[in-house]
Design a protein around this motif. Structure first.
Motif, mmCIF file in Angstrom:
data_model
loop_
_atom_site.group_PDB
_atom_site.id
_atom_site.type_symbol
_atom_site.label_atom_id
_atom_site.label_comp_id
_atom_site.label_asym_id
_atom_site.label_seq_id
_atom_site.Cartn_x
_atom_site.Cartn_y
_atom_site.Cartn_z
ATOM 1 N N ALA A 1 0.945 -1.143 0.073
ATOM 2 C CA ALA A 1 0.000 -0.075 0.073
ATOM 3 C C ALA A 1 0.917 1.415 0.133
ATOM 4 O O ALA A 1 0.562 2.328 -0.229
ATOM 5 C CB ALA A 1 -0.830 -0.016 1.111
ATOM 6 N N THR A 2 1.944 1.184 0.548
ATOM 7 C CA THR A 2 2.826 2.444 0.688
ATOM 8 C C THR A 2 4.419 1.978 0.734
ATOM 9 O O THR A 2 4.682 0.891 0.646
ATOM 10 C CB THR A 2 2.411 3.366 1.934
ATOM 11 N N SER A 3 5.388 3.138 0.811
ATOM 12 C CA SER A 3 6.607 2.642 0.828
ATOM 13 C C SER A 3 7.363 3.565 1.881
ATOM 14 O O SER A 3 6.622 4.597 2.378
ATOM 15 C CB SER A 3 7.365 2.935 -0.439
ATOM 16 N N LEU A 4 8.196 3.231 2.411
ATOM 17 C CA LEU A 4 9.015 4.114 3.616
ATOM 18 C C LEU A 4 9.266 5.581 3.133
ATOM 19 O O LEU A 4 8.912 6.326 3.797
ATOM 20 C CB LEU A 4 10.166 3.305 4.074
ATOM 21 N N GLY A 5 9.592 5.548 1.787
ATOM 22 C CA GLY A 5 9.718 7.011 1.318
ATOM 23 C C GLY A 5 8.631 7.769 1.335
ATOM 24 O O GLY A 5 8.627 8.908 1.628
ATOM 25 N N THR A 6 7.460 7.220 0.863
ATOM 26 C CA THR A 6 6.299 7.865 0.872
ATOM 27 C C THR A 6 5.978 8.428 2.427
ATOM 28 O O THR A 6 5.526 9.628 2.687
ATOM 29 C CB THR A 6 5.023 7.031 0.350
ATOM 30 N N VAL A 7 6.170 7.695 3.467
ATOM 31 C CA VAL A 7 5.642 7.806 4.825
ATOM 32 C C VAL A 7 6.762 8.905 5.193
ATOM 33 O O VAL A 7 6.401 9.785 6.070
ATOM 34 C CB VAL A 7 5.922 6.453 5.525
ATOM 35 N N ALA A 8 8.021 8.706 4.765
ATOM 36 C CA ALA A 8 9.103 9.735 5.444
ATOM 37 C C ALA A 8 8.605 10.873 4.972
ATOM 38 O O ALA A 8 8.826 12.162 5.427
ATOM 39 C CB ALA A 8 10.304 9.100 4.977
ATOM 40 N N ARG A 9 8.216 11.172 3.669
ATOM 41 C CA ARG A 9 7.887 12.590 3.051
ATOM 42 C C ARG A 9 6.706 13.175 3.791
ATOM 43 O O ARG A 9 6.789 14.292 4.169
ATOM 44 C CB ARG A 9 7.462 12.227 1.530
ATOM 45 N N ARG A 10 5.901 12.255 4.289
ATOM 46 C CA ARG A 10 4.514 12.594 5.184
ATOM 47 C C ARG A 10 5.297 13.135 6.443
ATOM 48 O O ARG A 10 4.905 14.347 6.852
ATOM 49 C CB ARG A 10 3.651 11.808 5.290
ATOM 50 N N ILE A 11 6.147 12.410 7.000
ATOM 51 C CA ILE A 11 6.677 12.966 8.295
ATOM 52 C C ILE A 11 7.447 14.272 8.138
ATOM 53 O O ILE A 11 7.274 15.096 9.150
ATOM 54 C CB ILE A 11 7.657 11.621 8.987
ATOM 55 N N ALA A 12 8.312 14.170 7.223
ATOM 56 C CA ALA A 12 9.198 15.598 6.837
ATOM 57 C C ALA A 12 8.283 16.778 6.753
ATOM 58 O O ALA A 12 8.446 17.923 7.074
ATOM 59 C CB ALA A 12 10.119 15.146 5.533
ATOM 60 N N SER A 13 6.979 16.330 5.956
ATOM 61 C CA SER A 13 5.996 17.550 5.684
ATOM 62 C C SER A 13 5.523 17.979 7.034
ATOM 63 O O SER A 13 4.777 19.093 7.116
ATOM 64 C CB SER A 13 5.060 17.074 4.724
ATOM 65 N N LEU A 14 5.487 17.204 8.057
ATOM 66 C CA LEU A 14 4.870 17.815 9.367
ATOM 67 C C LEU A 14 5.914 18.498 10.327
ATOM 68 O O LEU A 14 5.707 18.839 11.250
ATOM 69 C CB LEU A 14 4.359 16.382 10.151
ATOM 70 N N GLY A 15 7.293 18.552 9.726
ATOM 71 C CA GLY A 15 8.279 19.388 10.363
ATOM 72 C C GLY A 15 9.215 18.481 10.868
ATOM 73 O O GLY A 15 10.039 18.958 11.984
ATOM 74 N N TYR A 16 9.311 17.242 10.740
ATOM 75 C CA TYR A 16 10.413 16.354 11.562
ATOM 76 C C TYR A 16 11.278 15.810 10.659
ATOM 77 O O TYR A 16 11.054 15.588 9.528
ATOM 78 C CB TYR A 16 9.538 15.198 12.283
ATOM 79 N N GLY A 17 12.547 15.737 11.058
ATOM 80 C CA GLY A 17 13.439 15.025 10.147
ATOM 81 C C GLY A 17 13.828 13.883 10.473
ATOM 82 O O GLY A 17 13.712 13.145 11.612
ATOM 83 N N LEU A 18 14.195 12.971 9.339
ATOM 84 C CA LEU A 18 14.541 11.619 9.864
ATOM 85 C C LEU A 18 15.815 11.317 9.233
ATOM 86 O O LEU A 18 16.643 11.688 8.271
ATOM 87 C CB LEU A 18 13.692 10.724 8.782
ATOM 88 N N ARG A 19 16.507 10.271 10.209
ATOM 89 C CA ARG A 19 17.800 9.919 9.892
ATOM 90 C C ARG A 19 18.060 8.605 10.343
ATOM 91 O O ARG A 19 17.370 7.892 11.154
ATOM 92 C CB ARG A 19 18.917 10.528 10.925
ATOM 93 N N PRO A 20 18.707 7.719 9.552
ATOM 94 C CA PRO A 20 19.038 6.142 9.844
ATOM 95 C C PRO A 20 19.726 6.153 11.279
ATOM 96 O O PRO A 20 20.291 6.959 11.646
ATOM 97 C CB PRO A 20 19.940 5.657 8.775
ATOM 98 N N LEU A 21 19.226 4.981 11.918
ATOM 99 C CA LEU A 21 19.962 4.862 13.165
ATOM 100 C C LEU A 21 20.975 3.639 12.850
ATOM 101 O O LEU A 21 20.883 3.202 11.536
ATOM 102 C CB LEU A 21 18.615 4.031 14.137
#
Lengths: 829, 65
Positions: A146-166
């Motif tokens: 239904a979705t990909s991690l990239g799509t989810v990450a774009r949504r999270i970024a659009s809410l103002g959070y940065g994502l980085r790999p652990l």
């Protein structure tokens, strides 16, 4: 759109942006009742949240007194769907779901938690989302169809959070598994110790009141059984360690501990088989529990430090812009780079891998690797290492090494090697507790034999009283309790200490080695002083806003204090036609005025000549380790700014303070020798105590070569890390947004150098308390043992005395003085 | 004596049950994150009228701090 500098926004008042709450540019049209936004990103985020019924977010964050993050720059986040990333970080769950754990930047309060965990309602295909506040991590589960991690990450970024790999999934799992094992062992050991103790008290009582042999035997067998369980299950660590130590011929403090455990167990079992009263098992079970508790605390601290260490990777970007053969640019995980590939590094970002420069020439900031505070010009064909930042303009590299093969990784390995070679400090407590236990068992056996000949009837009572009164509880508690109390107090003062042994190492005076950039100085370029027309300075700030060069950033964000805020009106103006001459200056048009900002040479280029007064001011700035930057408006020099990396105000206090305590203070910098000695003079170091031009290896050699130990190394960057690891105590200074490397023994979260002195004071006080506690428990045990050996005290009196020593020790530990940091320090996680 | 032979094993069985519960909790990672759950509890949603995931958990609403 009007560009408004951050400080101007803070100062302004009035109705704020509906999303991020920042004040709106003055005079913006205000439609009745309609929400206002400062930018398109905030507008989109606000509408997205309301469309999904998540408007409550704003209520929650207002209740917590926070503002929403401004949406980040648009990034494709395509690297999250790259095969290399997937294989390393994404787990496939049983029913085809995928799970990944990522680090989230920008989590501030409960509202962020609520919003991020409401993700399944916003983004189709996301099945669950759990946030871990302590580690700023998010665990996402999604349906790959239904979705990909990239799509989810774009949504999270659009809410103002940065994502980085652990860090890699495998190592994280390993730590988690070990943590679980420790917890289980500790819980089991605690439960057994408590129960054996309860049974032991019944047996002590049997010495006074009548108890039939069958009951006593029943209780003794129970405690033997439980004691055996304690030794075999949670205590197996000691047995295994001791066995390894014997097999490999490397003596180890676990050997006497294992010996004591086995002796107690076998002794107790033998007495029970012989139907004689005599239990050693409560001491055995208690010892297992207390020692495990100490080691568990240590393990937890290591794990936390390890987690923070993952930030070291964050200094080197985890994603790279790969340039294809046809010139297309795609974002890939840095791990997927291959030697020979062409990579673009945007201005202001750091290189993701080691490479050779293909661009004609570029200015780079090598502070991370060398400690050099000023940008350096590199030419085509030069080596550019991972973590080196492009300052003025984008650059392109041909990758030569990535990941483990980079210079940054080599320095990290140097750190490992340096810390492995550091002689281990066998903790005071461990050194004594093992010997003590053996001594007690031997003494009990000796007393038993002696009383066998004196009065065989009283023998069991005497032996029990002896064992009870010398129970190592107080001894076992004394150090860990004092250490834990003082580590807690240090943490509250913003001093994060990794292990109790650090405090032991700090207890006498030696050599203090300071790094320059970022430690003695603030580590960022700043306008330290200015002279001339405030309006011109404001114009300079508005021109410099177009550039990402460190000096430009310093001027663009010039603080009100430097010019009394008089420049602010002009700083909000918009510049047009901005052109930058790398390494020299910048010019542009503001309100029909030509503004040029740059070096003396640049002034000559634009045909402006500073008058003698400006020249004199500039010369004074140069003496204070600052670079003068001139501002010319319409061809006339109107102001001069002293830009540099200012020395922290508390640095000279620290030097004076440590010198007066008899420490040798040294400065060791990767920066130019002339700059290093100038800064050294500013903070009051004698001539010759400052060294410049040191590579990470030089710093390491310097620390190893110091004669007067202990050595404290205070630093902030990767280039200081090997030296910090080799020093007896490595202290990391954490500042603002800069990622800190918590490989250090101590991290100063408050950022002030005064905390170094607070730490040393606190360590001395802690060790004094530990010694007092040791003296109390040993004196108690010696007196008690003497009374017991002569048969003066009965087991019951001994059982009453035992907790008394523990209580005394606890009371002393808890009134431990605090780690006083002179100024209020906030503990940033 | 007879009382003890019953009471002590019962007490130990209760202790064993507690230990077993602790081991279960530790193995299911319930001690992994001690910071987030206390806050999550306070952020429970009011019941949703639409579809989607309804409130997680059923703790009392406690956002009026």
């Amino acid at each position: 759109m009007t560009v408004i500098a951050p400080h101007a926004l803070d100062a302004a008042s009035g109705c704020g942006c509906a999303h991020c709450g920042l004040p709106m540019p003055g005079g913006a049209p205000r439609a009745e009742g309609a929400p206002l936004f400062c930018c398109a990103g905030c507008d989109a985020a606000w509408h997205a949240l309301h469309a999904c019924g998540l408007g409550r977010y704003y209520e929650l964050q207002r209740a917590a007194g926070q503002r929403a993050n401004r949406p980040g720059e648009r990034s494709s986040h395509a690297w999250l769907d790259h095969a290399e990333f997937t294989s390393r970080h994404v787990a496939v769950l049983g029913d085809g779901r995928r799970r990944a754990e990522l680090r989230v930047d920008g989590i501030k309060c409960g509202a962020c938690l609520w919003l991020l965990e409401a993700l399944p309602r916003v983004e189709p295909g996301v099945l669950s989302s759990r946030v871990d506040l302590g580690r700023s991590a998010i665990v996402l589960e999604w349906d790959p169809s239904a979705t990909s991690l990239g799509t989810v990450a774009r949504r999270i970024a659009s809410l103002g959070y940065g994502l980085r790999p652990l860090g890699s999934r495998a190592s994280r799992e390993e730590w988690r598994r070990q943590d679980r094992r420790w917890l289980v062992d500790l819980g089991v050991a605690g439960a057994i110790a408590g129960n054996v103790m309860a049974i032991a008290f019944a047996l002590y009582g049997a010495q006074f009141a009548w108890m039939d042999v069958a009951t006593r035997q029943f209780l003794q067998w129970l405690s033997v059984g439980l004691g055996a369980l304690a030794v075999a299950w949670p205590g197996r660590i000691y047995l295994r360690n001791a066995w390894d130590a014997i097999r490999t011929g490397t003596p180890h403090m676990d050997v006497p501990i294992a010996l004591a455990l086995l002796a107690g167990l076998i002794g107790g079992a033998a007495m029970t088989v012989a139907e004689r009263p005599g239990v050693y098992l409560e001491s055995v079970a208690m010892l297992v529990f207390l020692l495990l508790a100490g080691r568990f605390v240590q393990f937890r601290q290591q794990r936390r430090a390890r987690h923070e260490l993952e930030l070291i990777c964050a200094l080197v970007p985890q994603t790279a812009w790969l340039v294809g053969h046809d010139g297309t640019v795609t974002e890939v995980p840095a791990e997927a780079l291959e030697p020979g590939q062409l990579v673009r590094v945007p201005a202001g970002e750091a290189a993701p891998a080691d490479g050779t420069l293909v661009t004609e020439s570029a200015r780079v900031d090598m502070q991370l690797l060398t400690g050099e505070s000023r940008p350096v010009l590199v030419r085509n064909g030069a080596a550019v290492h991972a973590g080196v930042r492009a300052t003025d303009s984008p650059l392109e590299l041909v990758v030569t090494a990535r990941g483990e093969d980079t210079r940054a990784a080599a320095i990290a390995r140097l750190v490992d090697e340096a810390s492995a070679r550091r002689p281990p400090v066998v903790e005071f407590a461990n050194r004594i507790a093992g010997k003590f236990t053996v001594a007690v068992i031997a003494l009990a056996a000796f007393t038993g034999i002696a009383w066998w000949f004196i009065d065989p009837v009283r023998m069991p009572g005497v032996v029990i009283a002896m064992l009870v009164v010398t129970c190592p509880c107080a001894l076992g508690l004394a150090t860990p309790l004092t250490m834990v109390a003082s580590l807690g107090k240090a943490a509250r003062a913003g001093i994060l200490v990794r292990g109790a042994d650090v405090l032991e190492r700090l207890s006498c005076s030696g050599t203090l080695v300071l790094d320059k950039t970022g430690t003695v100085t603030e580590g960022t370029m700043r306008v330290a002083c200015s002279a001339g027309d405030p309006h011109a300075i404001g114009l300079a700030a508005s021109v410099e806003r177009a550039s990402v060069h460190p000096v430009a950033r310093a001027i663009a964000s010039i603080r009100g204090g430097v010019t009394d805020g008089q420049h602010e009106a002009a700083a909000c103006l918009r510049a047009s036609g901005v052109t930058e001459v790398p390494g020299r200056g910048i010019r542009g048009l503001v309100e029909d005025a030509t503004v040029a900002v740059g070096t003396r040479a640049f002034m000559a280029e634009v045909g402006a000549r500073p008058n003698p007064w400006f020249e004199a001011t500039a010369a004074r700035m140069e003496q204070g380790a600052l670079s003068p930057t001139f501002v010319a408006v319409d061809g006339r020099v109107r102001a001069v700014l002293g830009v540099g990396d200012p020395v922290r105000p508390d640095a000279s206090d620290l030097v004076r303070d440590f010198a007066s305590r008899g420490w040798d203070v040294r400065l060791c910098s990767g920066d130019l020798p002339s700059l290093a000695s100038r800064v050294g003079r500013t903070i009051g170091l004698p001539e010759g105590a400052s060294r410049g031009g040191c590579s990470p290896e030089d710093k390491l050699a310097f620390v190893r070569g110091v004669v007067r130990r202990p050595v404290i190394m205070v630093g902030d960057g990767l280039n200081d890390l090997p030296a910090m690891a080799a020093a007896d105590v490595g202290i990391a200074v954490r500042q603002g947004a800069q990622a800190t490397i918590d490989r250090a023994d101590v991290t100063l979260a408050g950022g002030g150098l005064a905390q170094v002195a607070a730490l040393v004071d606190g360590a001395a006080r802690t060790m004094r308390t530990v010694r007092v506690n040791f003296a109390i428990s040993i004196a108690y045990n010696v007196v008690g043992a003497a009374l017991a050996a002569t048969g003066t005290i009965s087991p019951l009196i001994a059982a009453i005395m035992m907790p008394l020593s523990g209580l005394t020790v606890t009371a002393v530990a808890l009134r431990m003085p605090r780690f006083d940091a002179p100024r209020g320090s906030e503990v940033a996680r | 004596m007879t009382l003890l032979t019953i009471a002590i094993p019962v007490a130990l069985a209760v202790a064993a049950a507690a230990v077993a519960a602790f081991i279960w909790a530790a193995r299911t990672d319930q001690y992994e994150d001690l910071d987030t759950p206390p806050r999550r509890m306070l952020l429970d949603d009011p019941p949703l009228t639409g579809g989607g995931v309804a409130s997680r958990g059923d703790g009392a609403r406690g956002e009026d701090r």
